[in-house]
Structure formats: structure tokens, C-alpha cells
Design a protein around this motif. Structure first.
Motif, PDB file in Angstrom:
ATOM      1  N   ASN A 109       0.820  -1.212   0.000  1.00 32.92           N
ATOM      2  CA  ASN A 109       0.000   0.000   0.000  1.00 32.92           C
ATOM      3  C   ASN A 109       0.853   1.262   0.000  1.00 32.92           C
ATOM      4  OD1 ASN A 109      -2.358  -1.424  -0.039  1.00 32.92           O
ATOM      5  ND2 ASN A 109      -2.918  -1.034   2.086  1.00 32.92           N
ATOM      6  N   ILE A 110       1.942   1.235   0.766  1.00 36.39           N
ATOM      7  CA  ILE A 110       2.841   2.396   0.819  1.00 36.39           C
ATOM      8  C   ILE A 110       3.466   2.645  -0.555  1.00 36.39           C
ATOM      9  CG2 ILE A 110       5.038   3.245   1.760  1.00 36.39           C
ATOM     10  CD1 ILE A 110       4.268   1.745   4.374  1.00 36.39           C
ATOM     11  N   TYR A 111       3.961   1.580  -1.169  1.00 37.38           N
ATOM     12  CA  TYR A 111       4.543   1.712  -2.507  1.00 37.38           C
ATOM     13  C   TYR A 111       3.522   2.299  -3.476  1.00 37.38           C
ATOM     14  CZ  TYR A 111       8.739  -1.082  -1.430  1.00 37.38           C
ATOM     15  OH  TYR A 111       9.926  -1.534  -0.927  1.00 37.38           O
ATOM     16  N   ARG A 112       2.298   1.803  -3.392  1.00 31.41           N
ATOM     17  CA  ARG A 112       1.243   2.256  -4.306  1.00 31.41           C
ATOM     18  C   ARG A 112       0.929   3.735  -4.098  1.00 31.41           C
ATOM     19  NH1 ARG A 112      -1.511   1.671  -9.037  1.00 31.41           N
ATOM     20  NH2 ARG A 112      -3.651   2.391  -8.829  1.00 31.41           N
ATOM     21  N   LYS A 113       0.764   4.141  -2.856  1.00 35.34           N
ATOM     22  CA  LYS A 113       0.374   5.527  -2.579  1.00 35.34           C
ATOM     23  C   LYS A 113       1.499   6.511  -2.889  1.00 35.34           C
ATOM     24  CE  LYS A 113      -3.007   4.286   0.984  1.00 35.34           C
ATOM     25  NZ  LYS A 113      -3.365   4.355   2.415  1.00 35.34           N
ATOM     26  N   LEU A 114       2.742   6.057  -2.765  1.00 33.99           N
ATOM     27  CA  LEU A 114       3.872   6.932  -3.059  1.00 33.99           C
ATOM     28  C   LEU A 114       4.309   6.827  -4.517  1.00 33.99           C
ATOM     29  CD1 LEU A 114       3.877   7.169   0.028  1.00 33.99           C
ATOM     30  CD2 LEU A 114       6.363   6.971  -0.036  1.00 33.99           C
ATOM     31  N   GLY A 115       3.741   5.858  -5.251  1.00 29.58           N
ATOM     32  CA  GLY A 115       4.094   5.709  -6.655  1.00 29.58           C
ATOM     33  C   GLY A 115       5.501   5.202  -6.876  1.00 29.58           C
ATOM     34  N   VAL A 116       5.964   4.284  -6.026  1.00 31.14           N
ATOM     35  CA  VAL A 116       7.302   3.715  -6.164  1.00 31.14           C
ATOM     36  C   VAL A 116       7.184   2.218  -6.415  1.00 31.14           C
ATOM     37  CG1 VAL A 116       8.325   5.467  -4.685  1.00 31.14           C
ATOM     38  CG2 VAL A 116       7.568   3.320  -3.679  1.00 31.14           C
ATOM     39  N   SER A 117       8.274   1.627  -6.887  1.00 32.36           N
ATOM     40  CA  SER A 117       8.228   0.205  -7.226  1.00 32.36           C
ATOM     41  C   SER A 117       9.173  -0.654  -6.396  1.00 32.36           C
ATOM     42  CB  SER A 117       8.570   0.008  -8.714  1.00 32.36           C
ATOM     43  OG  SER A 117       9.905   0.435  -8.968  1.00 32.36           O
ATOM     44  N   ASP A 118      10.085  -0.028  -5.648  1.00 29.62           N
ATOM     45  CA  ASP A 118      11.031  -0.815  -4.851  1.00 29.62           C
ATOM     46  C   ASP A 118      11.564   0.047  -3.705  1.00 29.62           C
ATOM     47  OD1 ASP A 118      12.862   0.907  -6.070  1.00 29.62           O
ATOM     48  OD2 ASP A 118      13.494  -0.593  -7.532  1.00 29.62           O
ATOM     49  N   ARG A 119      12.436  -0.554  -2.892  1.00 27.25           N
ATOM     50  CA  ARG A 119      12.957   0.129  -1.707  1.00 27.25           C
ATOM     51  C   ARG A 119      13.840   1.328  -2.094  1.00 27.25           C
ATOM     52  NH1 ARG A 119      13.587  -1.925   3.593  1.00 27.25           N
ATOM     53  NH2 ARG A 119      12.065  -3.494   2.956  1.00 27.25           N
ATOM     54  N   ARG A 120      14.592   1.187  -3.176  1.00 28.76           N
ATOM     55  CA  ARG A 120      15.464   2.286  -3.595  1.00 28.76           C
ATOM     56  C   ARG A 120      14.645   3.513  -3.996  1.00 28.76           C
ATOM     57  NH1 ARG A 120      19.546   1.822  -8.679  1.00 28.76           N
ATOM     58  NH2 ARG A 120      18.097   3.190  -9.755  1.00 28.76           N
ATOM     59  N   SER A 121      13.561   3.270  -4.741  1.00 35.48           N
ATOM     60  CA  SER A 121      12.689   4.384  -5.139  1.00 35.48           C
ATOM     61  C   SER A 121      12.048   5.028  -3.911  1.00 35.48           C
ATOM     62  CB  SER A 121      11.601   3.884  -6.091  1.00 35.48           C
ATOM     63  OG  SER A 121      12.158   3.309  -7.245  1.00 35.48           O
ATOM     64  N   LEU A 122      11.732   4.205  -2.915  1.00 32.18           N
ATOM     65  CA  LEU A 122      11.159   4.736  -1.675  1.00 32.18           C
ATOM     66  C   LEU A 122      12.154   5.658  -0.981  1.00 32.18           C
ATOM     67  CD1 LEU A 122       8.925   4.708   0.514  1.00 32.18           C
ATOM     68  CD2 LEU A 122      10.077   2.710   1.503  1.00 32.18           C
ATOM     69  N   TYR A 123      13.411   5.232  -0.901  1.00 31.00           N
ATOM     70  CA  TYR A 123      14.442   6.067  -0.281  1.00 31.00           C
ATOM     71  C   TYR A 123      14.585   7.395  -1.024  1.00 31.00           C
ATOM     72  CZ  TYR A 123      15.948   1.875   2.272  1.00 31.00           C
ATOM     73  OH  TYR A 123      15.993   0.770   3.083  1.00 31.00           O
ATOM     74  N   ASP A 124      14.502   7.343  -2.366  1.00 28.68           N
ATOM     75  CA  ASP A 124      14.638   8.564  -3.163  1.00 28.68           C
ATOM     76  C   ASP A 124      13.516   9.548  -2.844  1.00 28.68           C
ATOM     77  OD1 ASP A 124      16.911   7.670  -4.402  1.00 28.68           O
ATOM     78  OD2 ASP A 124      15.892   6.945  -6.201  1.00 28.68           O
ATOM     79  N   VAL A 125      12.283   9.019  -2.712  1.00 27.60           N
ATOM     80  CA  VAL A 125      11.141   9.881  -2.403  1.00 27.60           C
ATOM     81  C   VAL A 125      11.322  10.540  -1.043  1.00 27.60           C
ATOM     82  CG1 VAL A 125       8.665   9.883  -1.848  1.00 27.60           C
ATOM     83  CG2 VAL A 125       9.490   8.673  -3.873  1.00 27.60           C
ATOM     84  N   VAL A 126      11.751   9.750  -0.068  1.00 31.43           N
ATOM     85  CA  VAL A 126      11.959  10.296   1.286  1.00 31.43           C
ATOM     86  C   VAL A 126      13.098  11.306   1.272  1.00 31.43           C
ATOM     87  CG1 VAL A 126      12.610   9.718   3.647  1.00 31.43           C
ATOM     88  CG2 VAL A 126      11.051   8.225   2.392  1.00 31.43           C
ATOM     89  N   GLU A 127      14.135  11.030   0.517  1.00 40.17           N
ATOM     90  CA  GLU A 127      15.292  11.926   0.444  1.00 40.17           C
ATOM     91  C   GLU A 127      14.902  13.297  -0.108  1.00 40.17           C
ATOM     92  OE1 GLU A 127      19.433  12.695   0.989  1.00 40.17           O
ATOM     93  OE2 GLU A 127      18.171  11.030   1.615  1.00 40.17           O
ATOM     94  N   GLN A 128      13.980  13.297  -1.079  1.00 44.71           N
ATOM     95  CA  GLN A 128      13.587  14.543  -1.725  1.00 44.71           C
ATOM     96  C   GLN A 128      12.415  15.233  -1.025  1.00 44.71           C
ATOM     97  OE1 GLN A 128      15.462  15.698  -4.204  1.00 44.71           O
ATOM     98  NE2 GLN A 128      16.720  13.852  -4.021  1.00 44.71           N
ATOM     99  N   ALA A 129      11.845  14.606   0.001  1.00 45.07           N
ATOM    100  CA  ALA A 129      10.655  15.174   0.660  1.00 45.07           C
ATOM    101  C   ALA A 129      10.995  16.477   1.366  1.00 45.07           C
ATOM    102  CB  ALA A 129      10.098  14.168   1.648  1.00 45.07           C
TER     103      ALA A 129
END
Length: 469
Positions: free
Chosen positions: A449-469
Motif C-alpha cells: 500500500n505504501i509503494y502504491r500511494k507513493l508511486g514507487v516500485s522498490d525500496r530504492r525508489s522509496l528512499y529517493d522519495v523520502v530523500e527529496q521530501a
């Protein structure tokens, strides 16, 4: 918009497989004789003509949607699309029985025009829904929709004419009714900064879809022609049985494994399934050609589901109209099928189950290998989801502050916020289970659900989103 619900109910899951009625119409129209009499008209196969018209329909609906977007919430859009498709199907069924040839041509033109508009409009509205759903189980719903479509197809296949066709006429109406009921499903929020489409990866994805769809179009014209048991009338039924079993097995695996990134999970079986089908055609005798043909069909249906999920997801994340990206993906895929069908029809008179057919199958196998290794790989898919890096200020928010900002902008639930906090600190899914005292399936569901709501596909993309927040 309020915060989405944490879980999707069983009733909602049943609603979300309503796309299966739309897909069952496609299967019945192009893989059976329930609707279309494939007698050539002026030297052109009616099914090929129907593929051409429906392909053009996507282009027309895309252009029209730039001025007035289709919305499932608007009853007129839903009713207009579904009734147009249903009535066009009814006319198409009975057009060949008209005694006046000129009247038959008029009926065919009217029916194909109505079907093309309704078919494209209804699918685009389903795409609008897929793009906004907050649940991380969209890919599983897609697979279950296709598995359900196979059950409907076999029900149609077992009925005599015209009862089979009349049943198919109800499918667009049922699909639209269920789509309207899905409007109350939890939606994700567009609070995050717009994502930028990776142009190189997009071009490679278009080429990938075009090539694979051409292989599909060629095989569906030539394989039934050269297969030893195609004349029995059950060849396509056996082909669809193999494809249905394979799709059902994969849907079960996807449901049980609950992968965090469903987009990647939908991409993985595409090339292997089609390649296995071509190898089966080369290795097995012609009486078993339906096995290879069924595996190729399974691969192309996986491609359909992959492009539905990925294109609608990217459209939402990039804040671009769904019809523009999703419509382009579907148009490219159907154009490839059309080109392959025309090429297959051209080669068909010169083909038999001999060295020429084996050579063609081997050539298609080589094309698939190139497509899967050079045109579009899983790395290219990851690049489509990468968050562009920007320069960061020295006085940047702390990790906790960035997570809080993401929670608010993406509408994460309190439990999903806890899971996010653990993931960005390097915790594994098992660590999440242990620290929050929850089952592994529940943890995977939250991660998805987190991946879906943030529009990411893996852990690396998740880190990138958090890094740019």
C-alpha cells in the motif's frame, strides 16, 4: 479528501474484478465465433477489420478526452459507452444474416463504429479507476479479473449460437455497472511533487510493446492455420484453456506471495511465457500446438495487465491525464497486434508445419530475446519510477520530519506511517513483523500500500522519495 481505509473489503475485491466482463468480451469477440463471423469481406478478415477499428477507436477517444475527460462518476459517460458497445455487438452478430449486401455493409460500419467507441471509452474509464486506487493490491485485482474473464469465456464457448452472442452483449453493461459501484473505493492523494517521465525508458517501452504484440498477431494467424487439430473447431478453446490455467496459477501465486512491487511482478512472466510458447511450438508435434499457442496468449495477457497497471500508475504520479498515457500504451499494443495480424495473414497461404514454420518460430523467439534484454528490461522499469534528484539545502528536515510530510501528503494510515518509519531506517519486512507484532502477510500488505500511494516500485525508489521530501 479523507484518509483511505487501511484494508479493502471482500465486497470491494469482488467489485474490482468487474474489468473481467470487459476482457471476456475481447476474448469472445476475437477468440471464438460467438460474435464475429470470420468470413472474409472483400478479401479482408472481419476479425482483422474489427481489430483495426477498435485500435482506431483508442486514438479517437484519446483525442476527444483532451477536450472533455471521461469520468466513471458521470452516468452519461458510463451508459453511453456500455450501451454503444452492447448494441454494436448485437448488430454485428446479426449483420451477416441480412439479405441485402448493401444493408449488411451499413450494419457492419455502424456496429464496428459503435463498438470501437464504447470499447475504448469503457477501458479508459477503468484506467481512471486503476490509477487512483489506494490499495496496493491492484495487480492482484487485475489478475483475478483476467482469471474471471476466462471463466466467462468458457461459459460463452459452451453455449450455442445465438445464445452465446446474446450473453456477450450483456458484458459491457455489467462491466459499466460494476465500475460505477467502485467509485466509493479509497483513493490515493496527489500531494507529492509531480514525477517526470523518463523519455528514454518510455520510448524503449513503446518499442517493447509493439514488438511483442506483433509476435502475438503473427502467431494467432499462422498457428491455427498450420496446426493439425485446428480444423476440429476446438483449437482456440484448447488454447484458451492452457492460457486460463496459466493465468489462474499466476494469480494464485501473486495472491499468496503478496509482492511489494506488483508492477515488477506483472512484468516478469511476459517474455518467459511467450518464449516458452514458441519453444513448445518448435519442439512439440502439431497436434499439441495449442499448448504453445496458449502460453503465448498467457504472455500477451500478462503484457496487457502490466501496461494497464504501469501506465495508469505513472499517469497518476506525473499528474497527466490517464487517457494520454494509458491510451497511448493500449493504442501501441493494439497497433502491434494489427500489424502482426496483417503480416500473418500475408504469410499464411505459404505456411505449413515444416521448416518454414519452424524457422519463423525461431525468428520470433530471437526477437523476444532481443526485446527482453535490449529493448526494455526490469532496470528500465525501475528507471520509469525513479524520483529525480534535486539539490538539497544544508538546513534540511530530519528523517522523521520528512516521513511526517510524506504521511500527510500521501494520505498514509497510522499503521502505514509506522511501517514507513521502519522501512526508511533499513528494516526488512521480517523486522517490521517483529517490531509491530503483526503477521508477515499483513506487513507485506502495508508495504504494498505504501509503494502504491507513493508511486514507487522498490525500496530504492522509496528512499529517493523520502530523500527529496
Amino acid at each position: 479528501m479523507g484518509q483511505p481505509a487501511a484494508h479493502t473489503s471482500s465486497l470491494a475485491r469482488h467489485h474490482l474484478i468487474g474489468l473481467g466482463f470487459w476482457q471476456a468480451w475481447q476474448m469472445a469477440a476475437f477468440c471464438s465465433s460467438a460474435i464475429i463471423d470470420d468470413t472474409p469481406h472483400s478479401g479482408i478478415s472481419l476479425k482483422t477489420l474489427a481489430i483495426a477499428c477498435t485500435t482506431l477507436g483508442y486514438l479517437v477517444v484519446m483525442a476527444a478526452s483532451e477536450k472533455s475527460a471521461l469520468r466513471p462518476k458521470r452516468p452519461f459517460d458510463l451508459m453511453g459507452s456500455s450501451f454503444s458497445m452492447a448494441f454494436g455487438t448485437l448488430v454485428l452478430m446479426f449483420a451477416p444474416y441480412l439479405s441485402d449486401p448493401s444493408l449488411e455493409v451499413v450494419a457492419l460500419v455502424f456496429s464496428l463504429t459503435s463498438i470501437s467507441f464504447g470499447n475504448a471509452s469503457l477501458l479508459m474509464m477503468w484506467g481512471e479507476l486503476w490509477g487512483t486506487l489506494a490499495t496496493g493490491r491492484v495487480g492482484r485485482h487485475l489478475y483475478l479479473s483476467y482469471a474471471f474473464a476466462f471463466l466467462l469465456f468458457f461459459g460463452v464457448f459452451a453455449l450455442p449460437h445465438p445464445f452465446a452472442g446474446l450473453l456477450v452483449c450483456t458484458f459491457p453493461l455489467l462491466s459499466a455497472t460494476i465500475l460505477h459501484s467502485c467509485e466509493s473505493e479509497p483513493k490515493r492523494m496527489q500531494g507529492l511533487s509531480p514525477h517526470t517521465i523518463n523519455r528514454v525508458s518510455s520510448i524503449k517501452a513503446i518499442a517493447f510493446m509493439l514488438v511483442l504484440s506483433m509476435v502475438w498477431g503473427i502467431s494467432q494467424n499462422i498457428v491455427p492455420h498450420v496446426a493439425a487439430n485446428a480444423s476440429s473447431g476446438n483449437f482456440m478453446g484448447m488454447t484458451m484453456f492452457v492460457a486460463g490455467i496459466a493465468i489462474g496459477a499466476f494469480a494464485l501465486n501473486l495472491t499468496l506471495s503478496a509482492p511489494p512491487s506488483e508492477t515488477a511482478a506483472l512484468y516478469r512472466p511476459v517474455i518467459p511465457a511467450m518464449a516458452a510458447g514458441l519453444m513448445a511450438l518448435i519442439a512439440l508435434p502439431p497436434s499439441f500446438a495449442f499448448i504453445g499457442n496458449g502460453l503465448i496468449a498467457m504472455g500477451i495477457y500478462c503484457l496487457d495487465m502490466f501496461l494497464m497497471l504501469a501506465s495508469t500508475d505513472l499517469a497518476f504520479r506525473c499528474k497527466i491525464p490517464t487517457t494520454r498515457i494509458f491510451g497511448t500504451a493500449v493504442f501501441v499494443s493494439r497497433s502491434g497486434t494489427l500489424l502482426g495480424s496483417v503480416a500473418g495473414a500475408t504469410m499464411m497461404p505459404h505456411m505449413a508445419w515444416d521448416a518454414s514454420f519452424i524457422t519463423l518460430a525461431a525468428l520470433c523467439l530471437g526477437v523476444l530475446a532481443i526485446a527482453g534484454t535490449l529493448l526494455f528490461t526490469q532496470t528500465d522499469l525501475q528507471q520509469c519510477y525513479e524520483t529525480p534528484r534535486t539539490s538539497l539545502d544544508d538546513e534540511r528536515p530530519t528523517l522523521s520530519q520528512r516521513c511526517d510530510a510524506i504521511v500527510k501528503s500521501a494520505g498514509l494510515t497510522s499503521r502505514e506511517a509506522e511501517v514507513l518509519g521502519l522501512l526508511v531506517r533499513g528494516r526488512t519486512v521480517q523486522d517490521v513483523c517483529n517490531e509491530l507484532v503483526i503477521a508477515q502477510g499483513t506487513a507485506k500488505h502495508h508495504v504494498s500500500n505504501i509503494y502504491r500511494k507513493l508511486g514507487v516500485s522498490d525500496r530504492r525508489s522509496l528512499y529517493d522519495v523520502v530523500e527529496q521530501a
